[in-house]
Structures are given as structure tokens and as C-alpha cells.
Enzyme design. Structure first.
Site, PDB file in Angstrom:
ATOM      1  N   CYS A   2       6.161 -23.528  -3.185  1.00 47.49           N
ATOM      2  CA  CYS A   2       4.679 -23.973  -3.243  1.00 47.49           C
ATOM      3  C   CYS A   2       4.573 -25.044  -2.195  1.00 47.49           C
ATOM      4  O   CYS A   2       5.221 -25.501  -1.314  1.00 47.49           O
ATOM      5  CB  CYS A   2       4.289 -24.505  -4.456  1.00 47.49           C
ATOM      6  SG  CYS A   2       4.834 -23.490  -5.984  1.00 47.49           S
ATOM      7  N   ARG A  27       2.730 -21.333   2.611  1.00 50.34           N
ATOM      8  CA  ARG A  27       3.569 -21.270   1.543  1.00 50.34           C
ATOM      9  C   ARG A  27       3.243 -20.432   0.269  1.00 50.34           C
ATOM     10  O   ARG A  27       4.461 -20.503  -0.644  1.00 50.34           O
ATOM     11  CB  ARG A  27       4.227 -22.676   1.076  1.00 50.34           C
ATOM     12  CG  ARG A  27       4.530 -23.767   2.428  1.00 50.34           C
ATOM     13  CD  ARG A  27       4.904 -25.056   2.104  1.00 50.34           C
ATOM     14  NE  ARG A  27       5.892 -25.139   1.415  1.00 50.34           N
ATOM     15  CZ  ARG A  27       7.097 -25.515   1.624  1.00 50.34           C
ATOM     16  NH1 ARG A  27       7.496 -25.427   3.046  1.00 50.34           N
ATOM     17  NH2 ARG A  27       8.079 -25.766   0.926  1.00 50.34           N
ATOM     18  N   TRP A  75       2.893 -20.616  -5.742  1.00 47.78           N
ATOM     19  CA  TRP A  75       3.399 -19.360  -5.568  1.00 47.78           C
ATOM     20  C   TRP A  75       4.055 -19.227  -7.051  1.00 47.78           C
ATOM     21  O   TRP A  75       5.050 -19.998  -7.248  1.00 47.78           O
ATOM     22  CB  TRP A  75       4.175 -19.314  -4.406  1.00 47.78           C
ATOM     23  CG  TRP A  75       4.710 -17.809  -4.338  1.00 47.78           C
ATOM     24  CD1 TRP A  75       5.958 -17.360  -4.592  1.00 47.78           C
ATOM     25  CD2 TRP A  75       3.816 -16.751  -3.613  1.00 47.78           C
ATOM     26  NE1 TRP A  75       5.958 -15.900  -4.263  1.00 47.78           N
ATOM     27  CE2 TRP A  75       5.054 -15.842  -3.665  1.00 47.78           C
ATOM     28  CE3 TRP A  75       2.759 -16.679  -3.088  1.00 47.78           C
ATOM     29  CZ2 TRP A  75       4.453 -14.211  -3.017  1.00 47.78           C
ATOM     30  CZ3 TRP A  75       2.352 -15.441  -2.725  1.00 47.78           C
ATOM     31  CH2 TRP A  75       3.365 -14.391  -2.623  1.00 47.78           C
ATOM     32  N   ASN A  99       7.026 -28.810  -6.856  1.00 46.63           N
ATOM     33  CA  ASN A  99       7.353 -27.714  -5.954  1.00 46.63           C
ATOM     34  C   ASN A  99       8.641 -27.361  -6.456  1.00 46.63           C
ATOM     35  O   ASN A  99       9.335 -28.559  -6.245  1.00 46.63           O
ATOM     36  CB  ASN A  99       6.966 -27.809  -4.469  1.00 46.63           C
ATOM     37  CG  ASN A  99       7.725 -26.844  -3.516  1.00 46.63           C
ATOM     38  OD1 ASN A  99       8.015 -25.673  -4.119  1.00 46.63           O
ATOM     39  ND2 ASN A  99       7.824 -27.069  -2.353  1.00 46.63           N
ATOM     40  N   GLY A 100       9.103 -26.263  -6.824  1.00 42.70           N
ATOM     41  CA  GLY A 100      10.556 -25.922  -7.280  1.00 42.70           C
ATOM     42  C   GLY A 100      10.479 -25.440  -8.640  1.00 42.70           C
ATOM     43  O   GLY A 100       9.507 -24.814  -9.194  1.00 42.70           O
ATOM     44  N   GLU A 479      18.954  -0.517   6.620  1.00 42.17           N
ATOM     45  CA  GLU A 479      18.004  -1.670   6.821  1.00 42.17           C
ATOM     46  C   GLU A 479      17.890  -2.526   8.034  1.00 42.17           C
ATOM     47  O   GLU A 479      16.794  -2.873   8.811  1.00 42.17           O
ATOM     48  CB  GLU A 479      18.244  -2.697   5.539  1.00 42.17           C
ATOM     49  CG  GLU A 479      17.605  -3.907   5.886  1.00 42.17           C
ATOM     50  CD  GLU A 479      16.033  -3.751   5.601  1.00 42.17           C
ATOM     51  OE1 GLU A 479      15.565  -2.798   5.448  1.00 42.17           O
ATOM     52  OE2 GLU A 479      15.436  -5.004   5.665  1.00 42.17           O
ATOM     53  N   LYS A 483      14.983  -2.955  10.708  1.00 46.80           N
ATOM     54  CA  LYS A 483      14.554  -4.118  11.355  1.00 46.80           C
ATOM     55  C   LYS A 483      14.347  -4.038  12.801  1.00 46.80           C
ATOM     56  O   LYS A 483      13.264  -4.272  13.225  1.00 46.80           O
ATOM     57  CB  LYS A 483      15.577  -4.908  10.806  1.00 46.80           C
ATOM     58  CG  LYS A 483      15.617  -6.091   9.873  1.00 46.80           C
ATOM     59  CD  LYS A 483      14.435  -6.623   9.074  1.00 46.80           C
ATOM     60  CE  LYS A 483      13.262  -5.735   8.588  1.00 46.80           C
ATOM     61  NZ  LYS A 483      13.181  -5.510   7.134  1.00 46.80           N
ATOM     62  N   GLU A 486      11.306  -1.614  13.743  1.00 47.13           N
ATOM     63  CA  GLU A 486       9.932  -2.141  13.498  1.00 47.13           C
ATOM     64  C   GLU A 486       9.569  -3.250  14.470  1.00 47.13           C
ATOM     65  O   GLU A 486       8.453  -3.106  14.826  1.00 47.13           O
ATOM     66  CB  GLU A 486      10.107  -2.954  12.203  1.00 47.13           C
ATOM     67  CG  GLU A 486       9.940  -2.171  10.986  1.00 47.13           C
ATOM     68  CD  GLU A 486       9.984  -3.233   9.664  1.00 47.13           C
ATOM     69  OE1 GLU A 486      10.863  -3.985   9.294  1.00 47.13           O
ATOM     70  OE2 GLU A 486       8.824  -3.236   9.054  1.00 47.13           O
ATOM     71  N   HIS A 502      29.113  15.131  11.029  1.00 45.07           N
ATOM     72  CA  HIS A 502      28.434  16.122  10.517  1.00 45.07           C
ATOM     73  C   HIS A 502      27.034  16.473  11.577  1.00 45.07           C
ATOM     74  O   HIS A 502      26.162  17.181  11.008  1.00 45.07           O
ATOM     75  CB  HIS A 502      28.143  15.971   9.198  1.00 45.07           C
ATOM     76  CG  HIS A 502      29.259  15.952   8.086  1.00 45.07           C
ATOM     77  ND1 HIS A 502      30.102  16.903   8.116  1.00 45.07           N
ATOM     78  CD2 HIS A 502      29.690  14.969   7.660  1.00 45.07           C
ATOM     79  CE1 HIS A 502      31.264  16.578   7.321  1.00 45.07           C
ATOM     80  NE2 HIS A 502      31.101  15.450   6.896  1.00 45.07           N
ATOM     81  N   LYS A 598       1.644  -5.732   6.689  1.00 44.63           N
ATOM     82  CA  LYS A 598       2.472  -6.385   5.745  1.00 44.63           C
ATOM     83  C   LYS A 598       2.548  -5.445   4.192  1.00 44.63           C
ATOM     84  O   LYS A 598       3.259  -5.437   3.635  1.00 44.63           O
ATOM     85  CB  LYS A 598       1.999  -7.821   5.317  1.00 44.63           C
ATOM     86  CG  LYS A 598       3.110  -8.630   4.527  1.00 44.63           C
ATOM     87  CD  LYS A 598       4.422  -8.730   5.057  1.00 44.63           C
ATOM     88  CE  LYS A 598       5.501  -9.298   4.057  1.00 44.63           C
ATOM     89  NZ  LYS A 598       6.650  -8.980   4.711  1.00 44.63           N
TER      90      LYS A 598
HETATM   91  O1  M6R Z   1       5.555  -4.812  -0.534  1.00 42.31           O
HETATM   92  P1  M6R Z   1       6.764  -3.540  -0.464  1.00 42.31           P
HETATM   93  O2  M6R Z   1       7.995  -4.061  -0.726  1.00 42.31           O
HETATM   94  O3  M6R Z   1       6.400  -2.301  -1.479  1.00 42.31           O
HETATM   95  O4  M6R Z   1       6.714  -2.802   0.608  1.00 42.31           O
HETATM   96  C1  M6R Z   1       7.423  -1.630   1.171  1.00 42.31           C
HETATM   97  C2  M6R Z   1       7.550  -1.391   2.566  1.00 42.31           C
HETATM   98  O5  M6R Z   1       6.226  -1.170   3.153  1.00 42.31           O
HETATM   99  C3  M6R Z   1       8.159  -2.519   3.275  1.00 42.31           C
HETATM  100  O6  M6R Z   1       9.356  -2.916   2.739  1.00 42.31           O
HETATM  101  C4  M6R Z   1       8.133  -2.442   4.646  1.00 42.31           C
HETATM  102  O7  M6R Z   1       9.212  -1.172   5.036  1.00 42.31           O
HETATM  103  C5  M6R Z   1       8.682  -3.544   5.586  1.00 42.31           C
HETATM  104  N1  M6R Z   1       7.857  -3.893   6.857  1.00 42.31           N
HETATM  105  C6  M6R Z   1      10.094  -3.463   5.957  1.00 42.31           C
HETATM  106  O8  M6R Z   1      10.161  -4.537   6.772  1.00 42.31           O
END
Ligand code: M6R
Length: 603
Positions: A2, A27, A75, A99-100, A479, A483, A486, A502, A598
Site C-alpha cells: 500500500c 503501489r 492493496w 502499510n504492511g 517462463e 519473458k 515478450e 526428439h 497487462k
Molecule cells: O493475470 P493473469 O495471471 O491471469 O494473466 C495471464 C497471462 O496473460 C500473463 O501471465 C501473461 O502471460 C504475462 N504477460 C506474462 O508476463
């Protein structure tokens, strides 16, 4: 996570607090609130949702003249994002913002309730203001009462209290979450969770250390630690607001990578205790009759789920399936009534995952959402919820949300294993020890970051990347590849190391980069052989391992860890920084990569 702000002075208090909160909105913003006091007059406003809702609510309110004020943007971690749960919280004659997380709030609350105190909210914070007033009645000295209040709290906190008992004063305390104090040339005092709200008001500030507390009046800031007065060092404030919002980091993603150590502590707070796992928010009955776990998610959350599937089967000895939500929806899934259906989502709004949750619920399955955003659609729909407590994540590329998802799922695994008496006390203790060590593991070593920054220049060309690993390091490889693609727009794929032979190995040549995850504790020799096969075909290898690997072209040495999950999280940080530094070198917008959003609320 927060944000809090405070002010003592004669300027229009509402505007100062609201403009401060605006700077802290990054935040978290599921609700916000403000309390001002001038003489005997106290005013308090709260609103759910974005700060603009609080601005609207207070548009006809002014707070001129000398006084004190505190504000908060929240939050949620305990209690829904409602007005009642929004800060500031009121006692009889005092207000608190915090906050915490107060870990021992339940014990304090039980005691206070026995004394006849009525609680309005479901938050951990409200105990602070009631405890303060109780001690003030006993001691007839607000500062001593505050000191005694702080001594009873276990957990993390940045606290501001205003009270009719000391109308010109703000009491403050800090432990494990940030709190900054500044004074202007007229002796007016400003408090904040980060630099940005203070820019333009004060030239230098004090960054409080843990366990510092004190009181401030106009022209006076008294800081204590262990009952002794402290004269802390002042630091010049940065002048660039947007830089300050990112707390000195170049991008929110970078800041969020560095925050992982702190949020890991928040994720575990009140849950990992005395060698065992406890969740106040779920009851053990949700596992009654359950013989299968089905995890369902998208993107990074899917990788967290896949990681957890190894842990559920290995540690909790329960059959586990992982579903990509967009596939699950249309495959006409054959559902087992004895499954616990777990959705994993940062936002709680991802359309595919939400629809999958509806299907499972409609089929009568028990459901659990592992989510970062309280009051999100999934949180409202799921039968049970555990919040991951990562705080708001701004970078589109998820980092700290992933960390807290994997941690939360690991805790659920241990909770279940304990419930079903699958782990001995010693084994459980060992697992919780590894969990508690994570904040340390997740701390970013500046030397490591610099090394990754330097070697990142080797990876700007070539025709693609393979990220490879085995066991939980396979979802981590997925992952790492996600990353990188993306935010760098380079072609990257994650593979289970054993799968290379394979088919994918056909692509290997000197223009293909292989990022090999070689943990010491998990199938080291097996993975090493797979990497040797790639090196023998002239592939360019970056090995990430605690053990030297002579065939690699680049090598990042990680620490010798006792637990494979510690290696997992250490390597995760390396992969996040690797993607970040390549993207920065390519001149990309790290926080808002092209074509991505996002939260994906469409199919
Ligand atoms: O909000 P969510 O965790 O459900 O979102 C799922 C994906 O859209 C999300 O993880 C996406 O792959 C990210 N951009 C990864 O960095």
C-alpha cells in the site's frame, strides 16, 4: 503493498494528501482514504477503487488552517476492498493508516474484543488504533501509549496515527516496509512511502530504518529506536518524479524484480510459522474427499501452475493435472467430481481462466483461486481464495506475481501434505526453512546484475533461443523464454532438456543460443548430457549453474543451495534480468511491450 502519506502544517491538507496519494497509486489502488484534523475537528473520507473516486468524494471539502492529515492507498491483504476496510481506521478519537501486515493481529483482536472493543473492519490494521487508545487510557500519555502499541506488534508496518489526544502530532513507526520523513524550511513535516510525493515540498529526507518510531509536530521530528533518540542521516531528494516513482529503477519491471525479496516476505507473513503452514482464509475441509488437483491458468500463471504440479505430486502425493485455460474451455473436459479446481491468475480477470473457472463451478467442483487482486472477477467467483500479496504489478511482463504464485502454491502443497500427514514434522520444518530463506535468495546481487548486463550484448543477434531444464526447471525454462520473447521480440522457446533429441536439436548451430538451467539438486548429470549434445553441435551455450560447466560459452554461477526450490528462484531472477537487459539494449519499451496488455479480458 500500500502507500501512505502524512502532513503537518498550514497548507490545504486535502490537496497535499491527495497529490501524494496520486504519486503512490502505482503501489495499489483498490481503495483509498484520508483523515484530516484541525484542532478538535476531524474529517475522514474513504472510497473504493481508483483514487479519482476519493477525489470526487472530497471535491467540496477543504481543510485550511494548521492541522495534521494522513492518507492511504490500499492493496488488500486482509479483508475485501470495501469502504469499511479502507484506511484510515478509526478508534474512538484517533485514526491509523498502515502499510504492511500485522501477523499477530488475531491474538490482539481477541484480547481487545474481550475488553469490549467493537471492530468494524476485517483488516489486521484496525487493532493498532484500538490498542493505542487502550494504552492511552491506561498511561495518559499518547507517546508512551504509541511506544507500547508498537512493542506489541509482530509483522511489517509503516504506521501513521493522528489522535485528538495530541492534536498537533503524528505518531509514526516503521518495520520492513518503507517510510520517509521530510521537513521544509518552515518546519512543516511530510511523510510518505516513497520519494515521489515529497518532491517539490522538501529538499532532503530521512529514510527510516526498521524498528524506528517517534512523533512529529511542526518544527519537531523525534525519532527513536529501542527507547533511545536517534539522529538519522538526511539524504537529498531526487528531482525527477517519474524516476522517483520507479524508485530509481529504469523500468517498473526492473523495480518489480528487485521487490521480489520483500513481497516474498509478505506472501509468507502469518502463513509460515513454527515450522508449519497456516492459511486463515481457507478451511481444511476444502480438501475433504479430494483425490485430484486440476490447475488451470494462462501465460506466466500457467508456468507457475506447471511448477506446482511437480510439487503436488512429489510432496503431497496427489494426482495433478495442469490445463491451459484457453484449451480447457473448448475441449469438453471430462471432470472428476473429486477434483479441486485451482485457477492461478495475477489479475483475476483473464477471460479464458475466468471462463474455465465458471465451467468447473457449474460442474459442481470445489474451486480455489490463487490471485493477486482482491475483489477481481475470479476472487468473487471462486469458492475459496488465497491472495498472493505481490502488490500491484505494473510491468506487463510478470515477475513478482510469478514468484508469489509459485510460493503460494508451494505453501498449499505443504498445507495439504501436512493435513494428510504425508510429511514428518522434520520434513515439513525443512520445507518451511527453505521457504523462509527465499527473501534472501531473491535479493538481487548488484554484481550479478552487472555481469548479466555485460554479457547481454552477446545475445542481440542469432536466430533464436532455446531455454532448457528438467523437472521444475522445465516450467522455469518456459517462463524464461516467455519473458525474453515478450520484451525483446526475439524468438525463444522453452523445452524439457530431454526432449531436445526428439526434434528441436535439428535447429542447433552457432547462431542458436541455448540457455541451460543446470541446478545441482535436480538431475544435474542428465541435464548436463543434454547440454553437451548441443555444445557438440556448435550451439552457443549459456550455462546457469552452481557448478562450473567447461563446455559453455557464457557461464553464470549461482549459489550452492540446499533446496532445489531455492535454486529455482535464484535462477528465475537470472532469467528475468537476462530478458530485461537484452530488451534494454534493443531499445524496447520494457514495461509496455508491443501487442501486449497487462490483463487479457478478451478471448
Ligand atoms: O493475470 P493473469 O495471471 O491471469 O494473466 C495471464 C497471462 O496473460 C500473463 O501471465 C501473461 O502471460 C504475462 N504477460 C506474462 O508476463
Amino acid at each position: 503493498m500500500c502507500g501512505i502519506v502524512g502532513y503537518i502544517g498550514s497548507k490545504e491538507k486535502k490537496s497535499i494528501i491527495l497529490s501524494g496519494l496520486k504519486e503512490l497509486e502505482y503501489r495499489g489502488y483498490d481503495s483509498s482514504g484520508i483523515a484530516t484534523m484541525s484542532g478538535e475537528k476531524i474529517d475522514c473520507f474513504k472510497a473504493v477503487g481508483k483514487l479519482s473516486n476519493l477525489e470526487e468524494k472530497t471535491k467540496n471539502f477543504t481543510s485550511d488552517g494548521f492541522g495534521v492529515a494522513i492518507g492511504h492507498t490500499r492493496w488488500a491483504t486482509h479483508g475485501k476492498p470495501t469502504e469499511i476496510n479502507a484506511h484510515p481506521h478509526l478508534g474512538e478519537y484517533s485514526f491509523v493508516t498502515h502499510n504492511g501486515i500485522i501477523e499477530n493481529y488475531q491474538e490482539i483482536k481477541d484480547e481487545l474484543e474481550k475488553d469490549g472493543v467493537n471492530f468494524l473492519s476485517q483488516t489486521d490494521t484496525e487493532v493498532i488504533v484500538h490498542l493505542f487508545e487502550k494504552f492511552n487510557e491506561e498511561l495518559k500519555d499518547p507517546f508512551k501509549a504509541f511506544e507500547k502499541t508498537i512493542s506489541k506488534l509482530v509483522g511489517s508496518y509503516a504506521i501513521l496515527i493522528i489522535s485528538k489526544a495530541a492534536g498537533d502530532t503524528i505518531f509514526f513507526a516503521k518495520n520492513a516496509v518503507p517510510m520517509i520523513i521530510g521537513q521544509d524550511d518552515n518546519g512543516e513535516v511530510f511523510f510518505s512511502s516513497s520519494d515521489a510525493p515529497l518532491i517539490g515540498y522538501v529538499k532532503d529526507v530521512v529514510y527510516l530504518d526498521d524498528k524506528m518510531y517517534g512523533y512529529a509536530k511542526k518544527g519537531v521530528v523525534e525519532i527513536y529506536k529501542n527507547h533511545k533518540t536517534i539522529k538519522p542521516q538526511k539524504h537529498a531528494l531526487p528531482t525527477d518524479r517519474s524516476y522517483a516513482q520507479k524508485e530509481g529503477f529504469r523500468f517498473f519491471m526492473e523495480k518489480e524484480i528487485y521487490e521480489q525479496s520483500t513481497v516474498a516476505t509478505e506472501t509468507m507473513m502469518g502463513r509460515v510459522k513454527n515450522g508449519t503452514i497456516k492459511f486463515d482464509e481457507i478451511s481444511p475441509e476444502i480438501f475433504d474427499g479430494i483425490d485430484e488437483i486440476v490447475l488451470c491458468a494462462c501465460g506466466t500463471s500457467y508456468h507457475a501452475a506447471l511448477t506446482a504440479s511437480y510439487l503436488f505430486e512429489r510432496v503431497a502425493k496427489i494426482r495433478t493435472k495442469v490445463e491451459i485455460a484457453s484449451e480447457f474451455r473448448y475441449k469438453e473436459p471430462f471432470l472428476n467430481k473429486n477434483s479441486l479446481f485451482i485457477v492461478v491468475s495475477q489479475s483475476g480477470e483473464t477471460a479464458d481462466t475466468l471462463e474455465a473457472l465458471k465451467i468447473a463451478k457449474d460442474a459442481g467442483l470445489k474451486t480455489l483461486a490463487i490471485c493477486n487482486v482482491d475483489n477481481s472477477s475470479m476472487v468473487r467467483l471462486a469458492g475459496n481464495v488465497i491472495l498472493t500479496r505481490a502488490g500491484i504489478e505494473k510491468g506487463v511482463a510478470s515477475t513478482k506475481a510469478f514468484t508469489t504464485q509459485v510460493m503460494t502454491l508451494w505453501m498449499v502443497v505443504l498445507y495439504l501434505a501436512n493435513l494428510r500427514k504425508i510429511l514428518s514434522n522434520d520434513e515439513l520444518k525443512n520445507e518451511t526453512k527453505a521457504l523462509l530463506n527465499l527473501p534472501k535468495v531473491l535479493e538481487v546481487d548488484p554484481k550479478l546484475h552487472e555481469k548479466i548486463r555485460r554479457i547481454s550484448k552477446h545475445y542481440l543477434h542469432g536466430h533464436g533461443f532455446f531455454f532448457i531444464g528438467r523437472d521444475v526447471f522445465y516450467p522455469l525454462a518456459l517462463e524464461g523464454a516467455l519473458k525474453l520473447k515478450e520484451i525483446s521480440y526475439l524468438h525463444a522457446e522453452g523445452y524439457a532438456s530431454g526432449e531436445m533429441k526428439h526434434g528441436p536439436i535439428a535447429l542447433v548451430d552457432e547462431g542458436l543460443f541455448t540457455i541451460a538451467l543446470l541446478p545441482k539438486n535436480t538431475l544435474y548429470e542428465k541435464t548436463k548430457s543434454n547440454v553437451e549434445e548441443i555444445a557438440a553441435r556448435d550451439g552457443f551455450v549459456l550455462a546457469i549453474s552452481p557448478l562450473e560447466f567447461e563446455l559453455s560459452d557464457d557461464f553464470i554461477k549461482t549459489s550452492e543451495q540446499e533446496h532445489f526450490m531455492s535454486e529455482f528462484f535464484e535462477m528465475m531472477v537470472v532469467l528475468q534480468l537476462f530478458a530485461l537487459e537484452i530488451s534494454i539494449r534493443l531499445g524496447n519499451d520494457v514495461d509496455m511491450p508491443r501487442n501486449l496488455a497487462k490483463s487479457v479480458t478478451v478471448e
